[in-house]
Design a protein around this motif. Structure first.
Motif, PDB file in Angstrom:
ATOM      1  N   UNK A 161      51.162 -42.836 -97.065  1.00 39.25           N
ATOM      2  CA  UNK A 161      49.885 -43.272 -96.325  1.00 39.25           C
ATOM      3  C   UNK A 161      48.936 -42.234 -96.337  1.00 39.25           C
ATOM      4  N   UNK A 162      49.281 -40.870 -95.918  1.00 37.24           N
ATOM      5  CA  UNK A 162      48.411 -39.756 -96.023  1.00 37.24           C
ATOM      6  C   UNK A 162      47.962 -39.278 -97.172  1.00 37.24           C
ATOM      7  N   UNK A 163      48.635 -39.488 -98.281  1.00 32.72           N
ATOM      8  CA  UNK A 163      48.237 -39.260 -99.509  1.00 32.72           C
ATOM      9  C   UNK A 163      47.103 -40.149-100.251  1.00 32.72           C
ATOM     10  N   UNK A 164      47.172 -41.388 -99.764  1.00 28.60           N
ATOM     11  CA  UNK A 164      46.239 -42.446-100.126  1.00 28.60           C
ATOM     12  C   UNK A 164      45.434 -42.326 -99.444  1.00 28.60           C
ATOM     13  N   UNK A 165      45.083 -41.865 -98.030  1.00 31.75           N
ATOM     14  CA  UNK A 165      43.900 -41.553 -97.547  1.00 31.75           C
ATOM     15  C   UNK A 165      43.168 -40.390 -97.893  1.00 31.75           C
ATOM     16  N   UNK A 166      43.949 -39.518 -98.393  1.00 32.29           N
ATOM     17  CA  UNK A 166      43.523 -38.286 -98.817  1.00 32.29           C
ATOM     18  C   UNK A 166      42.483 -38.453-100.247  1.00 32.29           C
ATOM     19  N   UNK A 167      42.743 -39.466-100.909  1.00 30.93           N
ATOM     20  CA  UNK A 167      42.003 -39.834-102.173  1.00 30.93           C
ATOM     21  C   UNK A 167      40.462 -40.093-102.039  1.00 30.93           C
ATOM     22  N   UNK A 168      40.376 -40.574-100.509  1.00 30.30           N
ATOM     23  CA  UNK A 168      38.932 -40.948-100.437  1.00 30.30           C
ATOM     24  C   UNK A 168      38.074 -40.214 -99.254  1.00 30.30           C
ATOM     25  N   UNK A 169      39.038 -39.540 -98.455  1.00 32.17           N
ATOM     26  CA  UNK A 169      38.124 -38.839 -97.515  1.00 32.17           C
ATOM     27  C   UNK A 169      39.401 -37.787 -96.737  1.00 32.17           C
ATOM     28  N   UNK A 170      38.751 -36.751 -96.101  1.00 30.54           N
ATOM     29  CA  UNK A 170      39.769 -36.021 -94.930  1.00 30.54           C
ATOM     30  C   UNK A 170      39.922 -36.703 -93.923  1.00 30.54           C
ATOM     31  N   UNK A 171      41.128 -36.673 -93.650  1.00 29.16           N
ATOM     32  CA  UNK A 171      41.492 -37.299 -91.895  1.00 29.16           C
ATOM     33  C   UNK A 171      41.115 -36.577 -90.778  1.00 29.16           C
ATOM     34  N   UNK A 172      40.770 -37.189 -89.843  1.00 31.29           N
ATOM     35  CA  UNK A 172      40.293 -36.885 -88.842  1.00 31.29           C
ATOM     36  C   UNK A 172      41.524 -35.951 -87.930  1.00 31.29           C
ATOM     37  N   UNK A 173      41.060 -35.277 -86.766  1.00 30.45           N
ATOM     38  CA  UNK A 173      42.176 -34.510 -86.207  1.00 30.45           C
ATOM     39  C   UNK A 173      43.262 -35.472 -85.540  1.00 30.45           C
ATOM     40  N   UNK A 219      43.963 -38.456 -86.657  1.00 36.97           N
ATOM     41  CA  UNK A 219      44.709 -39.217 -87.696  1.00 36.97           C
ATOM     42  C   UNK A 219      45.798 -38.168 -88.324  1.00 36.97           C
ATOM     43  N   UNK A 220      45.535 -36.884 -88.366  1.00 38.49           N
ATOM     44  CA  UNK A 220      46.540 -35.997 -88.651  1.00 38.49           C
ATOM     45  C   UNK A 220      47.706 -35.762 -87.681  1.00 38.49           C
ATOM     46  N   UNK A 221      47.238 -35.740 -86.301  1.00 39.64           N
ATOM     47  CA  UNK A 221      48.361 -35.886 -85.351  1.00 39.64           C
ATOM     48  C   UNK A 221      49.182 -37.115 -85.425  1.00 39.64           C
ATOM     49  N   UNK A 222      48.551 -38.241 -85.588  1.00 39.65           N
ATOM     50  CA  UNK A 222      49.423 -39.401 -85.573  1.00 39.65           C
ATOM     51  C   UNK A 222      50.410 -39.271 -86.929  1.00 39.65           C
ATOM     52  N   UNK A 223      49.791 -38.763 -87.919  1.00 36.55           N
ATOM     53  CA  UNK A 223      50.897 -38.399 -89.034  1.00 36.55           C
ATOM     54  C   UNK A 223      52.086 -37.262 -88.458  1.00 36.55           C
ATOM     55  N   UNK A 224      51.704 -36.477 -87.863  1.00 37.08           N
ATOM     56  CA  UNK A 224      52.563 -35.749 -87.551  1.00 37.08           C
ATOM     57  C   UNK A 224      53.767 -36.357 -86.341  1.00 37.08           C
ATOM     58  N   UNK A 225      53.193 -37.019 -85.563  1.00 36.55           N
ATOM     59  CA  UNK A 225      54.054 -37.787 -84.510  1.00 36.55           C
ATOM     60  C   UNK A 225      55.142 -38.741 -85.389  1.00 36.55           C
ATOM     61  N   UNK A 226      54.554 -39.549 -86.214  1.00 31.13           N
ATOM     62  CA  UNK A 226      55.378 -40.209 -87.184  1.00 31.13           C
ATOM     63  C   UNK A 226      56.298 -39.369 -87.827  1.00 31.13           C
ATOM     64  N   UNK A 233      47.005 -24.763-104.077  1.00 34.77           N
ATOM     65  CA  UNK A 233      45.840 -24.780-104.617  1.00 34.77           C
ATOM     66  C   UNK A 233      45.592 -24.994-105.879  1.00 34.77           C
ATOM     67  N   UNK A 234      46.754 -25.333-106.871  1.00 32.62           N
ATOM     68  CA  UNK A 234      46.469 -25.757-107.981  1.00 32.62           C
ATOM     69  C   UNK A 234      46.694 -27.138-108.176  1.00 32.62           C
ATOM     70  N   UNK A 235      47.791 -27.739-107.322  1.00 34.69           N
ATOM     71  CA  UNK A 235      48.137 -29.060-107.505  1.00 34.69           C
ATOM     72  C   UNK A 235      47.380 -30.089-106.585  1.00 34.69           C
ATOM     73  N   UNK A 236      46.950 -29.427-105.466  1.00 40.99           N
ATOM     74  CA  UNK A 236      46.416 -30.281-104.584  1.00 40.99           C
ATOM     75  C   UNK A 236      47.420 -30.897-103.513  1.00 40.99           C
ATOM     76  N   UNK A 237      46.974 -31.330-102.249  1.00 40.56           N
ATOM     77  CA  UNK A 237      47.803 -31.973-101.489  1.00 40.56           C
ATOM     78  C   UNK A 237      48.280 -33.229-101.858  1.00 40.56           C
TER      79      UNK A 237
END
Length: 420
Positions: A90-102, A104-111, A172-176
């Motif tokens: 889910x995070x990889x898909x979101x990063x394809x379009x835009x940076x997550x908000x704080x 959303x990133x916390x929700x990712x960590x909680x999950x 840095x070379x491959x990306x998140x």
């Protein structure tokens, strides 16, 4: 000779375990780096992101242990891997379009924290199943075989984490996005390995206790065994003092040396290298018949290392001491896990494992906070010195208590330990 089916079972377990550890090694580096490099979050918000992974783990660990005891541990571990993979996808898909908000990133960590809390006790509860041959389904495993299997498990953990950290260094070379997808693929494969173990042992009929009663039963088992109780308390001390110092003081020291983030990464690699060396040594020599005394000696060695580091070694000296610290930490963790596997009854083993892990991770969160507060008002080297002194005091009290010191586990082996 070990049975081929037994060897295959152990390999399946180790491949699944190393896969989850590889994903963890990636996550440890990738999550804070996304926050710092991509989102440019300040230190306080970075702290919230890191805490978002740890705190749910503390809340749900006991429930994860109870679930693994009530249902098939292999299925619980497989489903947990799928949950982690879904979070990364889910995070990889979101990063394809835009940076997550704080948020959303916390929700990712909680999950991630919730899924990990259910994975850890279920995964560790498979140790004895993978070491057991079909003929031994109703017999007690020998102490030597359990210790041997636990050591292989630790090697899979540290080796997988090291590979994950090396992959994360290509950020840095491959990306998140690519690194997150690697985590998804590895976790899917790990889930298949765990799921393939679901038919290896028929579930025994057990009384369906209510969830509060099931949790209390785990705590009662810990309280009734002096050795397990002392081990859980000692692990809590290690998390409070040693892990807290490692998480906070070590990066402060690396920064004070003025050698940049690469030097801090080198210190972490040295630590992991020490864990691998110690685990390989235990695999070759065994853990002995007095693992409790070994845990206490590791506490003494940790105290000596903390005091030595507090004198401000050279950069290369600090790397060497970090490697020694990793070796001691791996030995302590391997011996402690073996004691839990051997002493905890099968019907409550996952719950005892979850209490053991709760003591470690819960105190680590508090220890990191205390280390940060102390280091704010005093030099990091002073924090290390006091941590070493407290460790010496804890060693004396634990030694005089005698529960772990007097623990004797004869290494009788009725059949050869399986080699993966």
């Amino acid at each position: 000779m070990a049975l081929p089916a037994q060897v295959a079972r152990l390999r399946t377990f180790l491949l699944g375990y190393s896969g989850t550890s590889l994903a963890t090694g990636l996550q440890v580096i990738l999550l804070p780096w996304i926050a710092v490099a991509l989102m440019e979050l300040p230190a306080l918000q970075l702290g919230w992101v890191q805490a978002s992974v740890l705190l749910p783990n503390l809340v749900f660990l006991l429930f994860g242990g109870a679930l693994a005891d009530r249902f098939d541990s292999a299925r619980v571990a497989a489903v947990s891997c799928l949950g982690l993979g879904l979070c990364h996808a889910a995070l990889a898909y979101y990063l394809l379009y835009q940076l997550p908000s704080l948020g959303l990133l916390i929700l990712y960590g909680v999950s991630l924290g919730i899924c990990t809390a259910f994975l850890q006790p279920a995964r560790d509860n498979l140790v004895q199943r993978c070491a057991r041959s079909p003929e031994e389904s109703n017999t007690r495993l020998s102490e030597a075989r359990v210790q041997h299997t636990v050591t292989w498990m630790m090697l899979a953990q540290y080796g997988g984490q090291a590979i994950g950290m090396l992959l994360a260094s290509r950020f840095d070379s491959w990306g998140a996005e690519l690194l997150l997808l690697i985590q998804v693929g590895v976790l899917l494969i790990a889930a298949l390995f765990f799921f393939s173990m679901r038919h290896l042992r028929l579930a025994k009929p057990t009384a369906r206790l209510t969830l509060p009663s099931a949790l209390l039963e785990g705590f009662a088992e810990v309280r009734n065994s002096r050795a397990i109780l002392e081990l859980v308390m000692l692990v809590g001390f290690n998390g409070l003092v040693h892990i807290g110092v490692f998480l906070v003081v070590l990066p402060l020291m690396a920064e004070s040396y003025g050698r940049g983030a690469s030097y801090y990464a080198t210190l972490q690699i040295a630590f992991v290298l020490g864990t691998v060396i110690a685990t390989v040594a235990m695999l070759r020599r065994g853990q002995g018949d007095t693992p409790g005394r070994g845990v206490l000696m590791c506490l003494l060695y940790s105290a000596a290392l903390l005091i030595a580091i507090s004198f401000g070694p050279t950069p290369f000296g600090l790397m060497f001491l970090c490697a020694c610290w990793g070796a001691v930490a791996a030995a302590s963790a391997g011996l402690g896990r073996s004691i839990i596997q051997l002493l905890a009854p099968e019907q409550v083993r996952s719950r005892v494992i979850s209490i053991y892990q709760l003591s470690l991770f819960g105190s680590a969160a508090i220890g990191a906070l205390l280390a940060g507060i102390i280091s704010e008002f005093s030099a990091p080297l002073t924090t290390l010195l006091w941590a070493g002194i407290f460790s010496l005091v804890a060693f004396v009290f634990a030694w005089l208590s005698g529960a772990l010191r007097k623990l004797h586990i004869p290494n009788t082996e009725t059949s050869e330990s399986p080699e993966p």
